[in-house]
Design a protein around this motif. Structure first.
Motif, PDB file in Angstrom:
ATOM      1  N   ASP A 429       1.806 -19.522  16.338  1.00  0.00           N
ATOM      2  CA  ASP A 429       2.799 -18.526  16.094  1.00  0.00           C
ATOM      3  C   ASP A 429       2.491 -17.362  15.218  1.00  0.00           C
ATOM      4  OD1 ASP A 429       3.116 -20.439  14.344  1.00  0.00           O
ATOM      5  OD2 ASP A 429       5.001 -20.974  15.141  1.00  0.00           O
ATOM      6  N   MET A 430       1.347 -17.392  14.989  1.00  0.00           N
ATOM      7  CA  MET A 430       0.811 -16.560  13.781  1.00  0.00           C
ATOM      8  C   MET A 430       0.917 -14.985  14.038  1.00  0.00           C
ATOM      9  SD  MET A 430      -2.393 -16.392  11.561  1.00  0.00           S
ATOM     10  CE  MET A 430      -3.879 -15.832  12.535  1.00  0.00           C
ATOM     11  N   ASN A 431       1.709 -14.511  13.251  1.00  0.00           N
ATOM     12  CA  ASN A 431       2.000 -13.024  13.720  1.00  0.00           C
ATOM     13  C   ASN A 431       1.045 -12.167  12.888  1.00  0.00           C
ATOM     14  OD1 ASN A 431       3.253 -10.550  13.841  1.00  0.00           O
ATOM     15  ND2 ASN A 431       5.035 -10.933  12.756  1.00  0.00           N
ATOM     16  N   ASP A 432       0.236 -11.607  14.024  1.00  0.00           N
ATOM     17  CA  ASP A 432      -0.824 -10.644  13.292  1.00  0.00           C
ATOM     18  C   ASP A 432      -0.408  -9.613  12.742  1.00  0.00           C
ATOM     19  OD1 ASP A 432      -3.394 -11.835  14.290  1.00  0.00           O
ATOM     20  OD2 ASP A 432      -2.775 -11.277  16.153  1.00  0.00           O
ATOM     21  N   ASP A 433       0.581  -8.799  13.017  1.00  0.00           N
ATOM     22  CA  ASP A 433       1.282  -7.886  12.240  1.00  0.00           C
ATOM     23  C   ASP A 433       2.372  -8.443  11.050  1.00  0.00           C
ATOM     24  OD1 ASP A 433       1.405  -6.544  15.289  1.00  0.00           O
ATOM     25  OD2 ASP A 433      -0.218  -6.035  13.936  1.00  0.00           O
ATOM     26  N   SER A 434       1.764  -9.558  10.337  1.00  0.00           N
ATOM     27  CA  SER A 434       2.739 -10.032   9.540  1.00  0.00           C
ATOM     28  C   SER A 434       2.962  -9.082   8.420  1.00  0.00           C
ATOM     29  CB  SER A 434       2.095 -11.069   8.801  1.00  0.00           C
ATOM     30  OG  SER A 434       0.932 -10.805   8.073  1.00  0.00           O
ATOM     31  N   TYR A 435       2.326  -7.995   8.006  1.00  0.00           N
ATOM     32  CA  TYR A 435       2.934  -7.045   7.426  1.00  0.00           C
ATOM     33  C   TYR A 435       3.266  -5.610   8.139  1.00  0.00           C
ATOM     34  CZ  TYR A 435       2.192  -9.692   2.973  1.00  0.00           C
ATOM     35  OH  TYR A 435       2.271 -10.534   2.024  1.00  0.00           O
ATOM     36  N   ASP A 436       4.185  -5.032   8.033  1.00  0.00           N
ATOM     37  CA  ASP A 436       4.477  -3.710   8.716  1.00  0.00           C
ATOM     38  C   ASP A 436       4.539  -2.573   7.755  1.00  0.00           C
ATOM     39  OD1 ASP A 436       4.887  -1.819  10.295  1.00  0.00           O
ATOM     40  OD2 ASP A 436       6.754  -2.434  11.273  1.00  0.00           O
ATOM     41  N   PHE A 437       3.672  -1.912   7.457  1.00  0.00           N
ATOM     42  CA  PHE A 437       3.490  -0.906   6.395  1.00  0.00           C
ATOM     43  C   PHE A 437       4.228   0.278   6.996  1.00  0.00           C
ATOM     44  CE2 PHE A 437      -0.010  -3.644   4.828  1.00  0.00           C
ATOM     45  CZ  PHE A 437       0.898  -3.986   3.979  1.00  0.00           C
ATOM     46  N   GLY A 438       4.598   0.346   8.442  1.00  0.00           N
ATOM     47  CA  GLY A 438       5.122   1.584   8.707  1.00  0.00           C
ATOM     48  C   GLY A 438       3.826   2.821   8.622  1.00  0.00           C
ATOM     49  N   GLU A 439       4.577   3.830   8.771  1.00  0.00           N
ATOM     50  CA  GLU A 439       3.946   5.182   8.715  1.00  0.00           C
ATOM     51  C   GLU A 439       3.690   5.482   7.153  1.00  0.00           C
ATOM     52  OE1 GLU A 439       1.652   8.267   8.834  1.00  0.00           O
ATOM     53  OE2 GLU A 439       2.232   7.173  10.755  1.00  0.00           O
ATOM     54  N   THR A 440       2.407   5.539   6.760  1.00  0.00           N
ATOM     55  CA  THR A 440       2.330   5.574   5.324  1.00  0.00           C
ATOM     56  C   THR A 440       1.671   7.142   4.986  1.00  0.00           C
ATOM     57  OG1 THR A 440       0.005   4.748   5.317  1.00  0.00           O
ATOM     58  CG2 THR A 440       1.803   3.195   4.828  1.00  0.00           C
ATOM     59  N   GLY A 441       1.513   7.837   5.813  1.00  0.00           N
ATOM     60  CA  GLY A 441       1.121   9.170   5.634  1.00  0.00           C
ATOM     61  C   GLY A 441      -0.512   9.076   5.414  1.00  0.00           C
ATOM     62  N   ALA A 442      -1.274   8.294   5.801  1.00  0.00           N
ATOM     63  CA  ALA A 442      -2.698   7.836   5.749  1.00  0.00           C
ATOM     64  C   ALA A 442      -3.374   8.640   6.936  1.00  0.00           C
ATOM     65  CB  ALA A 442      -3.053   6.437   5.368  1.00  0.00           C
ATOM     66  N   GLN A 443      -4.712   8.902   6.692  1.00  0.00           N
ATOM     67  CA  GLN A 443      -5.548   9.276   7.546  1.00  0.00           C
ATOM     68  C   GLN A 443      -5.397   8.171   8.663  1.00  0.00           C
ATOM     69  OE1 GLN A 443      -9.490  10.099   5.900  1.00  0.00           O
ATOM     70  NE2 GLN A 443      -8.475  11.623   4.345  1.00  0.00           N
ATOM     71  N   LYS A 444      -6.031   8.627   9.685  1.00  0.00           N
ATOM     72  CA  LYS A 444      -6.108   7.720  11.057  1.00  0.00           C
ATOM     73  C   LYS A 444      -6.863   6.501  10.661  1.00  0.00           C
ATOM     74  CE  LYS A 444      -6.899   8.074  15.918  1.00  0.00           C
ATOM     75  NZ  LYS A 444      -6.274   6.715  16.210  1.00  0.00           N
ATOM     76  N   MET A 446      -6.099   4.237   8.631  1.00  0.00           N
ATOM     77  CA  MET A 446      -6.079   3.810   7.062  1.00  0.00           C
ATOM     78  C   MET A 446      -4.579   3.492   6.775  1.00  0.00           C
ATOM     79  SD  MET A 446      -9.378   4.307   5.930  1.00  0.00           S
ATOM     80  CE  MET A 446      -9.497   4.751   4.247  1.00  0.00           C
ATOM     81  N   THR A 447      -4.338   2.782   5.706  1.00  0.00           N
ATOM     82  CA  THR A 447      -3.043   2.526   5.083  1.00  0.00           C
ATOM     83  C   THR A 447      -3.145   3.085   3.652  1.00  0.00           C
ATOM     84  OG1 THR A 447      -2.642   0.602   6.493  1.00  0.00           O
ATOM     85  CG2 THR A 447      -1.241   0.943   4.410  1.00  0.00           C
ATOM     86  N   ARG A 448      -1.995   3.920   3.384  1.00  0.00           N
ATOM     87  CA  ARG A 448      -1.841   4.464   2.126  1.00  0.00           C
ATOM     88  C   ARG A 448      -0.563   3.801   1.231  1.00  0.00           C
ATOM     89  NH1 ARG A 448      -3.064   9.881   0.204  1.00  0.00           N
ATOM     90  NH2 ARG A 448      -1.275  10.586  -1.204  1.00  0.00           N
ATOM     91  N   PHE A 449      -1.324   3.408  -0.153  1.00  0.00           N
ATOM     92  CA  PHE A 449      -0.333   2.729  -0.980  1.00  0.00           C
ATOM     93  C   PHE A 449       0.181   3.538  -2.379  1.00  0.00           C
ATOM     94  CE2 PHE A 449      -2.514  -1.033   1.178  1.00  0.00           C
ATOM     95  CZ  PHE A 449      -1.401  -1.638   1.472  1.00  0.00           C
ATOM     96  N   PHE A 450       0.967   3.188  -2.764  1.00  0.00           N
ATOM     97  CA  PHE A 450       1.387   3.944  -3.972  1.00  0.00           C
ATOM     98  C   PHE A 450       1.506   2.906  -4.977  1.00  0.00           C
ATOM     99  CE2 PHE A 450       5.018   4.210  -7.094  1.00  0.00           C
ATOM    100  CZ  PHE A 450       4.937   5.556  -7.399  1.00  0.00           C
ATOM    101  N   ILE A 451       0.873   3.263  -6.041  1.00  0.00           N
ATOM    102  CA  ILE A 451       0.655   2.188  -7.288  1.00  0.00           C
ATOM    103  C   ILE A 451       1.338   2.901  -8.418  1.00  0.00           C
ATOM    104  CG2 ILE A 451      -1.189   1.387  -8.659  1.00  0.00           C
ATOM    105  CD1 ILE A 451      -2.984   1.336  -6.401  1.00  0.00           C
ATOM    106  N   ASN A 452       1.927   2.202  -9.130  1.00  0.00           N
ATOM    107  CA  ASN A 452       3.029   2.582 -10.341  1.00  0.00           C
ATOM    108  C   ASN A 452       2.328   2.956 -11.657  1.00  0.00           C
ATOM    109  OD1 ASN A 452       2.527   0.082 -10.854  1.00  0.00           O
ATOM    110  ND2 ASN A 452       4.507  -0.309 -11.995  1.00  0.00           N
ATOM    111  N   VAL A 453       0.917   2.954 -11.542  1.00  0.00           N
ATOM    112  CA  VAL A 453       0.243   3.420 -12.798  1.00  0.00           C
ATOM    113  C   VAL A 453      -0.695   4.541 -12.531  1.00  0.00           C
ATOM    114  CG1 VAL A 453       0.465   1.353 -14.319  1.00  0.00           C
ATOM    115  CG2 VAL A 453      -1.359   1.526 -12.774  1.00  0.00           C
TER     116      VAL A 453
END
Ligand code: ADP
Ligand code: MG
Length: 527
Positions: A429-444, A446-453
């Motif tokens: 029952d492994m969920n492949d999309d165990s993280y759904d980061f949603g739309e992050t405004g990255a290029q196709k 890719m996933t874009r992260f915000f880092i606090n430093v």
């Protein structure tokens, strides 16, 4: 390469070695057998699985005379090992008249006394039981010419040092002493300088240990999917016998239970089991009625089971030495072995230090997809179903009504497929999309992260990219855009490694600072 023929030992011993199928001496055997034959005291330091038993067993048997008394005592930490060492010596002495007796706690002492009285030349025992016999006067050590301490560091760990010293004091001083150990902690050095005479120290360094016949691979897994990832990995491999390592006793118990619940033939081995329970688990494993032995490092130490096809590190070991120990349980006696390691983002740094120590890069592989698992398991499942069809007609009648009901309403193909899904997929029952980061405004892709430093902690693109590439094992080039501002940073990484980067960066330090990481929010589109 050296040959066994070249050793100055009897034809009977050479014949036995041949029958055991050994082709050539292992490195420790090559170095240490001539020293022992010369009656020198030796310390043999090498990892598990390097052939230490035969390294002392062969010259020991050469020195056994026709005199009918105990000539040699071998001390081992556990009953398991006493039996194993005695067994190996019995094989090596197949064409000689030599009696070897294992003595250990848990077995009737009366029986052991009877066997001792019948006359044996070699005694292999655990320190506690040997001391017991010495106190009763049923074992005499005044005339032995060889004393061997096997797995000395393990005996130390188990608190046997005092017992060993008591025993050593009763052995005549005019003897040859040998000590074997995977490691040489200070108390062992002390023991050796006190009770050994000018010992020759033979070490097989780590470079020789990682046998090329062991195929090593690691899988990047997420903390939360670890169990499902393990199941997919083992379902996609052809495993004959596997040892699965966990870090703690609790981990062993939990994993054993979880695997049993999913229908695997698995059982756990850990320090809390009584000796009879341990023996039973090991017996089942040897007979293959348990396919997966789940164990801690301590519980599995020194255990020698032939034909272990896979060693699986469910928890990566903390130190490189135990990694080498663990994987040495497979690929024995020249056979191929496979060592698989699951690595979570938090554990990547352990993997890197292991790689540094074994001086090789461990290649990575992706967790198999459901499709790959199904493909691999098809014939197994088919076999199980056919077996049921042909051999279990009684249990079938139980479901008669259900079966005819379903078949009335749906085509048989549909019914069978649904049942298979129920039976075989439910464990996955492994969920492949165990993280759904949603739309992050990255290029196709890719996933874009915000880092606090940002620049405030002297973060530079190079520092960040290096950290990410080290962490997930991707090249610096495949890390995407990095935008560093005064107080925050944006980082783009390929979609498929995004969950790994996410879990990983949360636990690492970048530019010395603990960081916080979140999926970026897409920028509002310009009209
Ligand atoms: P250690 O005590 O170093 O952990 P063992 O003595 O238990 O290792 O040996 C591990 C396995 O390798 C045993 O099954 C043994 O029979 C086998 N073995 C030992 N020497 C050789 C050799 N020269 N060639 C092939 N197999 C060997
Ligand atoms: Mg050994």
């Amino acid at each position: 390469m050296m040959k066994f023929e070249q050793f100055d030992v009897s034809d009977e011993i050479k014949k036995a070695i041949k029958e055991m199928g050994f082709e050539a001496p292992s490195p420790i055997q090559e170095k240490i057998i001539p020293e022992i034959l010369n009656k020198r005291d030796v310390i043999g330091q090498a990892q598990t699985g390097t052939g230490k038993t035969a390294a002392f067993g062969i010259p020991l048997l050469e020195h056994i005379t026709k005199e009918k008394h105990i000539q040699s005592l071998i001390l081992t930490p556990t009953r398991e090992l006493a039996i194993q060492v005695a067994g190996e010596l019995q094989k090596l002495s197949k064409f000689q008249k030599v009696q070897t007796l294992p003595v250990y706690g848990g077995q009737s002492i009366g029986q052991q006394i009877k066997s001792l009285n019948r006359g044996v030349e070699i005694v292999v025992g655990t320190p506690g039981r040997v001391l017991d016999h010495l106190n009763r006067g049923t074992l005499k050590l005044q005339n032995i010419h060889t004393l061997i301490l096997d797995e000395a560091d393990e005996m130390l760990d188990m608190g046997f040092v005092e017992d060993i010293e008591k025993i050593l004091k009763q052995v005549n001083s005019n003897r040859q002493t040998m000590l074997f150990s995977a490691t040489m902690p200070p108390p062992i050095r002390k023991l050796s300088s006190k009770y050994m005479t000018n010992p020759k120290h033979v070490t097989i360094d780590k470079g020789d240990v990682t046998a090329p016949s062991i195929n090593q691979v690691y899988y990047k897994v997420l903390e939360k999917n670890k169990l499902d990832s393990l199941c997919r990995v083992i379902d996609s491999e052809t495993i004959h016998l596997g040892i699965v390592f966990c870090r703690t006793k609790k981990g062993v118990a939990e994993l054993a239970e979880a695997l049993q619940a999913r229908g695997y033939m698995a059982d756990g081995l850990h320090g809390d089991l009584s000796q009879p329970q341990r023996d039973l688990v090991m017996k089942k494993f040897r007979e293959s009625s348990v396919e997966f032995l789940i164990a801690t490092d301590v519980a599995a130490r020194g255990i020698d089971v032939q034909n272990v096809s896979h060693v699986i590190n469910y928890d990566i070991p903390q130190d490189p030495e135990s990694y080498v120990h663990r994987i040495g349980r497979t690929g024995r006696a020249g056979k191929d072995g496979i060592a698989l390691t699951l690595v979570t983002p938090r554990e990547m740094k352990h993997l890197r230090s292991i790689e540094a120590q074994i001086k090789m890069k461990v290649p990575s592989r992706n967790i198999p997809s459901v499709e790959e698992v199904v493909e691999k398991q098809q014939h197994v499942w088919k076999g199980q179903i056919i077996d049921l069809i042909e051999n279990d007609d009684q249990g079938m009648t139980l479901y008669d009504t259900l079966v005819s009901d379903l078949l009335e309403q749906y085509p048989p193909e549909k019914v069978v497929t649904s049942l298979m899904k129920l039976a075989f997929y439910s464990r996955d029952d492994m969920n492949d999309d165990s993280y759904d980061f949603g739309e992050t405004g990255a290029q196709k892709g890719m996933t874009r992260f915000f880092i606090n430093v940002g620049r405030n902690v002297d973060l530079t693109p190079k520092k960040l990219v290096d950290e990410v590439s080290r962490l997930v094992g991707i090249s610096a080039q495949s890390v995407g855009r990095v935008d560093i501002f005064e107080n925050f940073t944006f980082l783009e990484v390929p979609e498929e490694v995004a969950p790994f980067v996410y879990e990983g960066l949360k636990y690492s330090r970048v530019s010395g600072a603990r960081i916080n990481l979140e999926p970026a929010k897409p920028r509002p589109k310009r009209k």
